[in-house]
Design a protein around this motif. Structure first.
Motif, mmCIF file in Angstrom:
data_model
loop_
_atom_site.group_PDB
_atom_site.id
_atom_site.type_symbol
_atom_site.label_atom_id
_atom_site.label_comp_id
_atom_site.label_asym_id
_atom_site.label_seq_id
_atom_site.Cartn_x
_atom_site.Cartn_y
_atom_site.Cartn_z
ATOM 1 N N LEU A 176 42.677 49.363 34.769
ATOM 2 C CA LEU A 176 42.114 48.013 34.775
ATOM 3 C C LEU A 176 42.344 47.353 36.126
ATOM 4 O O LEU A 176 43.367 47.574 36.779
ATOM 5 N N LYS A 177 41.399 46.512 36.514
ATOM 6 C CA LYS A 177 41.516 45.729 37.743
ATOM 7 C C LYS A 177 41.775 44.286 37.340
ATOM 8 O O LYS A 177 41.286 43.816 36.306
ATOM 9 N N PHE A 178 42.532 43.565 38.162
ATOM 10 C CA PHE A 178 42.909 42.207 37.811
ATOM 11 C C PHE A 178 42.431 41.219 38.862
ATOM 12 O O PHE A 178 42.666 41.407 40.061
ATOM 13 N N SER A 179 41.764 40.168 38.398
ATOM 14 C CA SER A 179 41.280 39.107 39.270
ATOM 15 C C SER A 179 42.123 37.863 38.998
ATOM 16 O O SER A 179 42.074 37.301 37.899
ATOM 17 N N GLU A 180 42.927 37.474 39.986
ATOM 18 C CA GLU A 180 43.837 36.344 39.823
ATOM 19 C C GLU A 180 43.112 35.053 40.209
ATOM 20 O O GLU A 180 42.745 34.859 41.361
ATOM 21 N N ILE A 181 42.935 34.166 39.215
ATOM 22 C CA ILE A 181 42.082 32.989 39.364
ATOM 23 C C ILE A 181 42.813 31.754 38.857
ATOM 24 O O ILE A 181 43.612 31.828 37.912
ATOM 25 N N GLU A 182 42.536 30.596 39.451
ATOM 26 C CA GLU A 182 43.119 29.340 38.971
ATOM 27 C C GLU A 182 42.812 29.172 37.483
ATOM 28 O O GLU A 182 41.680 29.375 37.039
ATOM 29 N N ALA A 183 43.827 28.797 36.718
ATOM 30 C CA ALA A 183 43.705 28.743 35.258
ATOM 31 C C ALA A 183 42.521 27.901 34.789
ATOM 32 O O ALA A 183 41.805 28.273 33.845
#
Length: 269
Positions: A176-183
């Motif tokens: 899996l790839k993870f995209s870290e984004i403002e909540a």
């Protein structure tokens, strides 16, 4: 005659002074607190206790915020008296990161976090190489990764803790790839990724119900209790204590039971 007029005027002046004194005393007996909150469910719950507090001589002003940083800045610098939007691990992490002095004045509820998707209807449908969006703030990112671990999608290192990051992933069978984004942005990008872990206070306004729409929902053992946060030293303020008590009232319990029937908000004792 003139003497009579003078006496009457003096009496009127004395009465006016007494009325003014009474008004000033009444005004001074009223306490005002300003509480910052994200719109739902926090501001909605606060609005329920305005009249209750008013009956106790406390004026509650609710100031809405849509992010996780500004309301903490406002409490630290004395711009507002308290805020209601965050859980304890986030508060503690924020204090450490910013050198702030915020404390928990009372726990109110838990909003179970969940994994959502507009493309897939079950965990098993999520394909290899899928992109999962997660919150980019330390505690909620860790919370999201712990949720994905509980769902069986990844395994974290034994010492990862509550502030785990993608580098703490020990096993990732589906790559899996993870995209870290403002909540706050997560509901808006849900359609652009394969799945996203979204906090309750952003999922609810977007029409998402964890127990209905979530592919996997946080368990009842969650340590992420949402609290009334104040600057250290203000936790024993009688008005703040009254606010915490009011948020545990039967009226609030009835509202939560009726409005969040699917467990989107769970009050704590």
């Amino acid at each position: 005659m003139k003497k009579t007029i003078v006496i009457v005027l003096a009496a009127l002046i004395a009465l006016s002074s007494l009325f003014a004194q009474g008004a000033n005393e009444a005004a001074s007996s009223t306490t005002k607190i300003v509480v910052g909150a994200t719109p739902e469910p926090h501001a909605a719950l606060l609005s329920l206790v305005v009249d209750d507090l008013a009956a106790q001589g406390i004026t509650l002003e609710i100031k809405e915020f849509t992010d996780y940083v500004t309301p903490n800045d406002a409490v630290e610098y004395g711009e507002i008296d308290a805020n209601y939007f965050q859980h304890i691990p986030y508060l503690e992490s924020f204090n450490t990161e910013h050198g702030y002095h915020l404390v928990n004045a009372g726990g109110i509820h838990v909003e179970p976090i969940a994994l959502y998707s507009k493309k897939y209807s079950s965990l098993s449908d999520i394909p290899a190489g899928a992109t999962i969006a997660i919150p980019n703030d330390p505690t909620n990112e860790g919370r999201a990764l712990l949720l994905l671990e509980a769902a069986g999608l990844i395994t974290l290192k034994a010492d990862a803790g509550l502030e785990a990051i993608p580098l703490d992933i020990a096993s990732n069978p589906k790559n899996l790839k993870f995209s870290e984004i403002e909540a706050a942005t997560l509901p808006r990008v849900l359609g652009d990724v394969d799945a996203a872990v979204i906090n309750g206070n952003y999922a609810i306004p977007a029409g998402l119900v964890a127990t209905r729409d979530g592919l996997y929902v946080e368990g009842a053992e969650s340590p992420y209790v949402n609290v009334i946060a104040v600057k250290e030293g203000n936790e024993n303020n009688p008005a703040i204590k009254a606010l915490v008590e009011a948020l545990k009232s039967d009226e609030v319990k009835a509202y939560v039971a009726e409005t969040y029937k699917n467990g989107e908000v769970v009050l704590v004792d």
